[in-house]
Design a protein around this motif. Sequence first.
Motif, PDB file in Angstrom:
ATOM      1  N   MET A 216      10.805   4.812   2.702  1.00  0.00           N
ATOM      2  CA  MET A 216       9.474   5.200   3.163  1.00  0.00           C
ATOM      3  C   MET A 216       8.616   3.951   3.290  1.00  0.00           C
ATOM      4  N   VAL A 217       7.557   4.058   4.084  1.00  0.00           N
ATOM      5  CA  VAL A 217       6.557   3.004   4.170  1.00  0.00           C
ATOM      6  C   VAL A 217       5.412   3.425   3.258  1.00  0.00           C
ATOM      7  N   ASP A 218       5.197   2.659   2.185  1.00  0.00           N
ATOM      8  CA  ASP A 218       4.172   2.964   1.192  1.00  0.00           C
ATOM      9  C   ASP A 218       3.085   1.895   1.271  1.00  0.00           C
ATOM     10  N   MET A 219       2.036   2.182   2.030  1.00  0.00           N
ATOM     11  CA  MET A 219       0.977   1.201   2.244  1.00  0.00           C
ATOM     12  C   MET A 219       0.146   0.948   0.995  1.00  0.00           C
ATOM     13  N   ARG A 220       0.330   1.754  -0.058  1.00  0.00           N
ATOM     14  CA  ARG A 220      -0.393   1.481  -1.304  1.00  0.00           C
ATOM     15  C   ARG A 220      -0.008   0.116  -1.868  1.00  0.00           C
ATOM     16  N   ILE A 221       1.232  -0.310  -1.604  1.00  0.00           N
ATOM     17  CA  ILE A 221       1.705  -1.582  -2.167  1.00  0.00           C
ATOM     18  C   ILE A 221       0.944  -2.766  -1.559  1.00  0.00           C
ATOM     19  N   PRO A 222       0.960  -2.973  -0.233  1.00  0.00           N
ATOM     20  CA  PRO A 222       0.184  -4.103   0.293  1.00  0.00           C
ATOM     21  C   PRO A 222      -1.324  -3.930   0.140  1.00  0.00           C
ATOM     22  N   LEU A 223      -1.829  -2.693   0.176  1.00  0.00           N
ATOM     23  CA  LEU A 223      -3.268  -2.493   0.046  1.00  0.00           C
ATOM     24  C   LEU A 223      -3.771  -2.709  -1.377  1.00  0.00           C
ATOM     25  N   ALA A 224      -2.852  -2.767  -2.350  1.00  0.00           N
ATOM     26  CA  ALA A 224      -3.233  -3.067  -3.728  1.00  0.00           C
ATOM     27  C   ALA A 224      -3.107  -4.564  -4.026  1.00  0.00           C
ATOM     28  N   ASN A 225      -2.760  -5.352  -3.013  1.00  0.00           N
ATOM     29  CA  ASN A 225      -2.666  -6.807  -3.133  1.00  0.00           C
ATOM     30  C   ASN A 225      -3.857  -7.408  -2.396  1.00  0.00           C
ATOM     31  N   GLY A 226      -4.655  -8.220  -3.093  1.00  0.00           N
ATOM     32  CA  GLY A 226      -5.896  -8.731  -2.513  1.00  0.00           C
ATOM     33  C   GLY A 226      -5.714  -9.451  -1.190  1.00  0.00           C
ATOM     34  N   ALA A 227      -4.738 -10.367  -1.126  1.00  0.00           N
ATOM     35  CA  ALA A 227      -4.537 -11.146   0.107  1.00  0.00           C
ATOM     36  C   ALA A 227      -4.074 -10.255   1.249  1.00  0.00           C
ATOM     37  N   ARG A 228      -3.105  -9.381   0.988  1.00  0.00           N
ATOM     38  CA  ARG A 228      -2.591  -8.488   2.036  1.00  0.00           C
ATOM     39  C   ARG A 228      -3.678  -7.519   2.496  1.00  0.00           C
ATOM     40  N   ALA A 229      -4.376  -6.913   1.530  1.00  0.00           N
ATOM     41  CA  ALA A 229      -5.437  -5.962   1.879  1.00  0.00           C
ATOM     42  C   ALA A 229      -6.527  -6.641   2.687  1.00  0.00           C
ATOM     43  N   GLY A 230      -6.872  -7.865   2.313  1.00  0.00           N
ATOM     44  CA  GLY A 230      -7.899  -8.603   3.050  1.00  0.00           C
ATOM     45  C   GLY A 230      -7.490  -8.867   4.486  1.00  0.00           C
ATOM     46  N   TRP A 231      -6.205  -9.209   4.690  1.00  0.00           N
ATOM     47  CA  TRP A 231      -5.710  -9.483   6.038  1.00  0.00           C
ATOM     48  C   TRP A 231      -5.748  -8.220   6.899  1.00  0.00           C
ATOM     49  N   VAL A 232      -5.276  -7.098   6.337  1.00  0.00           N
ATOM     50  CA  VAL A 232      -5.302  -5.827   7.077  1.00  0.00           C
ATOM     51  C   VAL A 232      -6.746  -5.445   7.400  1.00  0.00           C
ATOM     52  N   CYS A 233      -7.622  -5.566   6.411  1.00  0.00           N
ATOM     53  CA  CYS A 233      -8.998  -5.121   6.612  1.00  0.00           C
ATOM     54  C   CYS A 233      -9.776  -6.021   7.560  1.00  0.00           C
ATOM     55  N   GLU A 234      -9.328  -7.263   7.728  1.00  0.00           N
ATOM     56  CA  GLU A 234      -9.921  -8.113   8.770  1.00  0.00           C
ATOM     57  C   GLU A 234      -9.741  -7.455  10.136  1.00  0.00           C
ATOM     58  N   HIS A 235      -8.568  -6.887  10.373  1.00  0.00           N
ATOM     59  CA  HIS A 235      -8.288  -6.236  11.653  1.00  0.00           C
ATOM     60  C   HIS A 235      -8.962  -4.868  11.749  1.00  0.00           C
ATOM     61  N   LEU A 236      -9.016  -4.144  10.636  1.00  0.00           N
ATOM     62  CA  LEU A 236      -9.746  -2.874  10.633  1.00  0.00           C
ATOM     63  C   LEU A 236     -11.231  -3.118  10.892  1.00  0.00           C
ATOM     64  N   ALA A 237     -11.780  -4.163  10.262  1.00  0.00           N
ATOM     65  CA  ALA A 237     -13.205  -4.486  10.446  1.00  0.00           C
ATOM     66  C   ALA A 237     -13.503  -4.812  11.909  1.00  0.00           C
ATOM     67  N   TRP A 238     -12.598  -5.561  12.550  1.00  0.00           N
ATOM     68  CA  TRP A 238     -12.772  -5.846  13.976  1.00  0.00           C
ATOM     69  C   TRP A 238     -12.857  -4.553  14.776  1.00  0.00           C
ATOM     70  N   ALA A 239     -11.941  -3.611  14.502  1.00  0.00           N
ATOM     71  CA  ALA A 239     -11.907  -2.349  15.249  1.00  0.00           C
ATOM     72  C   ALA A 239     -13.167  -1.522  15.018  1.00  0.00           C
ATOM     73  N   LEU A 240     -13.716  -1.583  13.797  1.00  0.00           N
ATOM     74  CA  LEU A 240     -14.890  -0.771  13.454  1.00  0.00           C
ATOM     75  C   LEU A 240     -16.198  -1.391  13.934  1.00  0.00           C
ATOM     76  N   SER A 241     -16.194  -2.702  14.165  1.00  0.00           N
ATOM     77  CA  SER A 241     -17.429  -3.429  14.496  1.00  0.00           C
ATOM     78  C   SER A 241     -17.488  -3.837  15.961  1.00  0.00           C
ATOM     79  N   GLY A 242     -17.109  -2.928  16.839  1.00  0.00           N
ATOM     80  CA  GLY A 242     -17.231  -3.177  18.271  1.00  0.00           C
ATOM     81  C   GLY A 242     -15.928  -3.427  18.996  1.00  0.00           C
ATOM     82  N   GLY A 243     -14.849  -3.745  18.265  1.00  0.00           N
ATOM     83  CA  GLY A 243     -13.559  -3.955  18.917  1.00  0.00           C
ATOM     84  C   GLY A 243     -13.027  -2.690  19.558  1.00  0.00           C
ATOM     85  N   VAL A 244     -13.207  -1.569  18.886  1.00  0.00           N
ATOM     86  CA  VAL A 244     -12.792  -0.255  19.403  1.00  0.00           C
ATOM     87  C   VAL A 244     -13.918   0.749  19.189  1.00  0.00           C
ATOM     88  N   PHE A 245     -14.412   0.809  17.972  1.00  0.00           N
ATOM     89  CA  PHE A 245     -15.512   1.698  17.600  1.00  0.00           C
ATOM     90  C   PHE A 245     -16.734   0.835  17.288  1.00  0.00           C
TER      91      PHE A 245
END
Length: 200
Positions: free
Chosen positions: A40-69
């Motif tokens: 299975m793909v368990d995203m809790r693992i990378p999202l519980a790691n500060g560096a990995r979560a920060g990298w993912v959320c950089e892209h989520l933040a882009w999408a939420l702040s005018g990139g898509v929404f």
Amino acid sequence: MINARRGNVDEWRRLLNDAVVHGTPEAPIINRKGRHSPRMVDMRIPLANGARAGWVCEHLAWALSGGVFDTRAIASSGVPGTLAVGVLLARLPEMEACVVRSERKKYDRRRIVEGARPESVVYVDDILSSGGSAMRAIKLLNAEGISVDGVLTIVCYDWKTGTARLSSEGVKAFHLVHLQKKNRAPNEPGAAFFEGEFNP
């Protein structure tokens, strides 16, 4: 196969490799239908790691702040979505958020939606599969008077029906990574589970 909307495809492979969990006889993985699954793909693992979560959320933040929404409020449910929301709030301090509970608490204020009470939100989640979790959350948010402007997920399983289901309900959806099936051996290691190309 990986089809990444944004970010370095090798970094996505590393992140998804971290998230792949293999079942064993001692610790089997049971899917929602009650069947054994080899992995299975368990995203809790990378999202519980500060560096990995920060990298993912950089892209989520882009999408939420005018990139898509273009939104000032987000909602989520479950552990992975809530982890992502926590990192997003640290990155986007002007954002507010609410969390949809799996069931109403039997004590305190007994709310199904906790946190901020915005008029509208973008629903953020880790994985879109059948779309059932997202649609359930959307209905609960709507029942609380909160409209949903769209769904943003980290991963979408393209062989599942989630995107079509959301589209049929008129819900705009965007996913950072699309995973597509490929032929694979039953005991393939995590990184080999994914192959693909980067489409900017």
